[in-house]
Design an enzyme around this catalytic site. Structure first.
Site, PDB file in Angstrom:
ATOM      1  N   THR A 157       0.822  -1.209   0.000  1.00  0.00           N
ATOM      2  CA  THR A 157       0.000   0.000   0.000  1.00  0.00           C
ATOM      3  C   THR A 157       0.859   1.263   0.000  1.00  0.00           C
ATOM      4  OG1 THR A 157      -1.818  -1.087   1.140  1.00  0.00           O
ATOM      5  CG2 THR A 157      -1.699   1.301   1.342  1.00  0.00           C
ATOM      6  N   SER A 163      -6.261   0.554  -2.653  1.00  0.00           N
ATOM      7  CA  SER A 163      -7.045  -0.457  -3.359  1.00  0.00           C
ATOM      8  C   SER A 163      -6.556  -0.657  -4.789  1.00  0.00           C
ATOM      9  CB  SER A 163      -8.526  -0.057  -3.367  1.00  0.00           C
ATOM     10  OG  SER A 163      -9.028   0.013  -2.044  1.00  0.00           O
ATOM     11  N   GLY A 196       2.590  -2.636   8.964  1.00  0.00           N
ATOM     12  CA  GLY A 196       3.001  -3.241  10.209  1.00  0.00           C
ATOM     13  C   GLY A 196       4.468  -3.598  10.164  1.00  0.00           C
ATOM     14  N   ARG A 330     -27.830  -9.487  34.764  1.00  0.00           N
ATOM     15  CA  ARG A 330     -28.163  -8.122  35.141  1.00  0.00           C
ATOM     16  C   ARG A 330     -29.674  -7.964  35.267  1.00  0.00           C
ATOM     17  NH1 ARG A 330     -26.536  -3.284  37.377  1.00  0.00           N
ATOM     18  NH2 ARG A 330     -27.401  -1.499  36.252  1.00  0.00           N
ATOM     19  N   GLY A 420     -23.163   1.154  31.094  1.00  0.00           N
ATOM     20  CA  GLY A 420     -21.902   1.750  31.501  1.00  0.00           C
ATOM     21  C   GLY A 420     -20.810   0.717  31.706  1.00  0.00           C
ATOM     22  N   THR A 441     -11.114  -1.948   6.237  1.00  0.00           N
ATOM     23  CA  THR A 441     -10.295  -1.483   5.112  1.00  0.00           C
ATOM     24  C   THR A 441      -9.001  -2.277   4.970  1.00  0.00           C
ATOM     25  OG1 THR A 441      -9.467   0.284   6.567  1.00  0.00           O
ATOM     26  CG2 THR A 441     -11.195   0.858   5.009  1.00  0.00           C
ATOM     27  N   GLU A 443      -6.601  -5.265   3.980  1.00  0.00           N
ATOM     28  CA  GLU A 443      -6.602  -6.301   2.940  1.00  0.00           C
ATOM     29  C   GLU A 443      -7.691  -6.062   1.887  1.00  0.00           C
ATOM     30  OE1 GLU A 443      -4.349  -8.809   2.656  1.00  0.00           O
ATOM     31  OE2 GLU A 443      -3.323  -7.904   4.358  1.00  0.00           O
ATOM     32  N   ASP A 445     -10.393  -2.531   0.842  1.00  0.00           N
ATOM     33  CA  ASP A 445     -11.560  -1.793   1.335  1.00  0.00           C
ATOM     34  C   ASP A 445     -12.831  -2.599   1.058  1.00  0.00           C
ATOM     35  OD1 ASP A 445     -13.911   0.122   0.423  1.00  0.00           O
ATOM     36  OD2 ASP A 445     -12.738   1.197   1.931  1.00  0.00           O
TER      37      ASP A 445
END
Length: 689
Positions: A157, A163, A196, A330, A420, A441, A443, A445
């Site tokens: 990229t 892309s 990366g 809950r 919360g 997005t 590998e 989009d």
């Protein structure tokens, strides 16, 4: 790929008697076995490894601390994690491509940063060397990549092109006098970006560049390029870069940018499986057509999309396990009992929020197993043909967007369903949601991938007419147009209304049938594809500019057709998976889950079904009412359905899913019961005289 693959129908017993619903239950152990898919032992071994706290993310770490922890975890995996499975035996592997990905997907439980950094190192960097290179590249580079002696980046990229890989700007120009390639980044937009391992840890990269030799541009090829001095970690001469910095998620990965100023690498650093340059500078390739060569090279890297599809399923399962477990414990708001509050999963709207997502997660999981099987079938060589590779690429391009978007939605809804408590980092939902965001997005989009799927659907549609003479083509088109017109008239809707009048159970009975759901889902795909194809027919005789404008005008319809196709694929995979469930009670419940998924898809697209006359208004109402009925049926089994995912507390690591909430609720009830029993409870004002 065909959208009309037939599966064996599964009969559904639906008397409507709630007493019979109470007689069924989930065999959790059996369902867990089914969900483990094609690689149960490998998945279980990976999960056992992921219970080791050495691999767990520590919430609240700084970015530098998180990065160093993930790198250390990567080295642990290299030593203990069976990470070489897809590689040749001489490199410690087993040639097991599907099992390789199945294990890596399970790393998501520990930390998505670990899963993605592992994917960068072994799934992209090392795999590119393996799949795009030949023995000369393997012998020189692969062992160090697998052992992480050389942490590597996958430099495809660019800042200006993600892309559209074919349009990248970096060049690799061959210099015959020195037998070297000269890598150069001619402008800022051609910097390699979001990589990366590039920001800090990487010492080499597989760099994609336009190969130029003897004045001819032969398109995008990959080269192995050292980028840092292993001793000092300083950039090598001519190589530059910078860290991408803080991201929205996955901050355990050192994403960064790279650029090259006339950097020289030996001729043999070209990964030359699909294209090579002789010492004299002559370009050679086993694939003559440049376009086919380019797509063949990219096709070898499809495993990234397959892996992301699986990781997204894991993330959705984690989120729902946390939210449904919490929802079962809950309590909130008084019920008809003066002493008991209501478990929030008993509220119909809470079920509406979570259970359809659970059904879709089951569908996504079964579809992923089919994708994994197709991937292994191709990459093992058992069924490696141009057609099977194209089918695999289309399937991956359809499922990766569907599952990653679904994971994002599921994690957000799960967070909200936990109030919360769901917002606290310790309960992982916000962190998982942030880490998953970029999967949409990564590998490829998602929207661009669906365009590729749509183009394949159009190609298959055109192929269906390939052997017909012009008069027959015209007749088929006319028949389809007449058929569409017939559906849009009140006649079909009236017939449905008359058939259903006075008996909504008859309408529901039709909708729950496997054949009816399939027909509705298939019909939507085929109609949408046919309409786009007909709208684009004038492009065949138009100028390139006019054709591009016409395609652009119908881009949205094409993407929606591809999404409908992906949903159909998931439904078909779910339906096929029912055959693997041998316990009748579990199969009945799972059939309800499949029905919930199928009818939720139909409800999601009710506008289309109504506007196109496929459903009457009355039957459309029945879709929603039967979904509500299914939710009530599945509510008693919700916990069992997430427990079947097989996650331990060491995988979840969310206090609200640990039983802590149930303990708090029990303590509160005991307090109020004791207070009432002692007579010390204050009198509410409205009862005070």
């Amino acid at each position: 790929m065909s959208t009309t693959t037939q599966r064996t129908s599964t009969p559904v017993d639906d008397t409507g008697d709630p007493r019979l619903d109470a007689d069924v239950s989930v065999d959790i152990a059996h369902l867990s076995e089914v969900l483990l898919g094609h690689y149960p032992e490998l998945r279980l071994a990976a999960r056992r490894l992921m219970t080791d706290e050495r691999f767990h993310r520590i919430e609240g770490q700084s970015v530098p601390e998180h990065r160093e922890r993930v790198l250390a975890q990567l080295r642990l995996l290299a030593a203990e994690g069976d990470v070489h499975r897809s590689f040749p035996e001489r490199f410690g592997g087993a040639g097991d491509h599907g099992g390789f990905l199945a294990r890596f997907e399970e790393l998501t439980h520990a930390d998505p940063s670990l899963q993605i950094k592992s994917g960068v190192q072994w799934g992209l960097f090392a795999s590119a060397i393996y799949h795009l290179g030949t023995d000369r590249n393997h012998d020189e580079f692969l062992a160090d990549a697998l052992s992480i002696k050389v942490p590597g980046a996958f430099a495809m990229t660019e800042t200006g092109h993600g892309s559209d890989v074919a349009a990248i700007g970096t060049t690799a120009t061959y210099d015959g006098s020195t037998q070297e390639f000269v890598l150069h980044t001619p402008f800022r937009a051609a910097w390699k970006d979001y990589l990366g391992n590039a920001g800090q840890h990487g010492t080499a990269a597989v760099v994609f560049a336009r190969l130029v030799t003897q004045g001819v541009d032969h398109g995008v090829h990959a080269l192995y390029v050292p980028i840092r001095d292993e001793a000092t970690m300083a950039f090598l001469p001519g190589v530059g870069g910078e860290d991408d910095g803080l991201k929205g998620g996955l901050n355990g990965i050192d994403n960064g940018r790279l650029w090259f100023d006339h950097v020289r690498v030996p001729r043999t650093n070209l990964l030359n499986r699909y294209g090579d340059v002789t010492p004299e500078g002559v370009y050679e390739s086993p694939i003559d057509n440049p376009g086919r060569r380019f797509f063949t090279m990219l096709g070898t890297l499809v495993q990234g999309r397959v892996s992301l599809d699986g990781a997204a399923v894991v993330a959705a399962r984690l989120g729902l396990t946390i939210a449904i477990t919490y929802g079962n414990q809950r309590r909130q708001f008084a019920s008809s009992s003066p002493t008991e509050e209501v478990v929030i999963l008993d509220y119909a709207e809470h079920q509406r929020r979570l259970l359809p997502l659970l059904a879709e997660t089951y569908a996504a999981g079964f579809a992923h197993e089919d994708l994994l099987a197709a991937f292994d079938d191709v990459f093992s060589g058992r069924n490696d043909t141009p057609q099977s590779r194209e089918d695999l690429e289309t399937l991956a391009a359809a499922l990766k967007p569907t599952s990653t978007w679904h994971a994002l939605t599921t994690l957000q809804v799960s967070r909200e369903a936990c109030g919360g408590a769901g917002y606290l980092a310790e309960n992982r939902l916000t962190g998982l949601r942030a880490d998953m965001d970029v999967y949409a997005t990564f590998e490829g989009d998602n929207t661009v991938l669906l365009q590729l799927v749509g183009k394949r659907l159009l190609a298959d549609y055109a192929h269906s007419f390939k052997h017909l003479v012009a008069t027959k083509v015209a007749r088929v088109v006319a028949e389809r147009a007449a058929d569409a017109a017939r559906y849009r008239t009140p006649l079909v809707r009236a017939v449905q209304t008359i058939a259903d009048v006075g008996d909504p159970r008859r309408s529901a009975g039709q909708l729950r049938e496997t054949t009816t759901q399939r027909e509705l889902l298939v019909d939507r795909v085929e109609t949408m594809v046919a309409e786009v194809a007909q709208a684009l027919r004038p492009a065949q005789k138009a100028t390139p500019a006019e054709g591009a404008a016409l395609f652009n005008a119908h881009q949205h319809e094409l993407v929606e057709a591809a999404r409908a196709h992906a949903e159909l694929v998931q439904w078909e995979s779910f339906t096929a998976a029912l055959e693997r469930v041998t316990d009748p009670s579990t199969r009945q419940i799972l059939t309800w889950v499949r029905d919930l998924f199928g009818l939720s898809l139909i409800e999601r697209h009710l506008t289309w079904y109504l506007l196109n006359g496929r459903l009457s208004t009355g039957r459309a109402r029945t879709v929603t009412s039967y979904i509500d009925r299914l939710l009530a049926r599945l509510r008693p089994h919700a916990q069992s359905l997430v427990d079947a995912f097989g996650y331990e507390q060491a995988h979840l690591r969310a206090p609200i899913a640990s039983g802590a909430e149930e303990s708090r609720q029990t303590e509160a009830r005991a307090f109020y019961e004791a207070q009432r029993a002692s007579g010390d409870a204050p009198v509410p004002e409205k009862h005070h005289r």
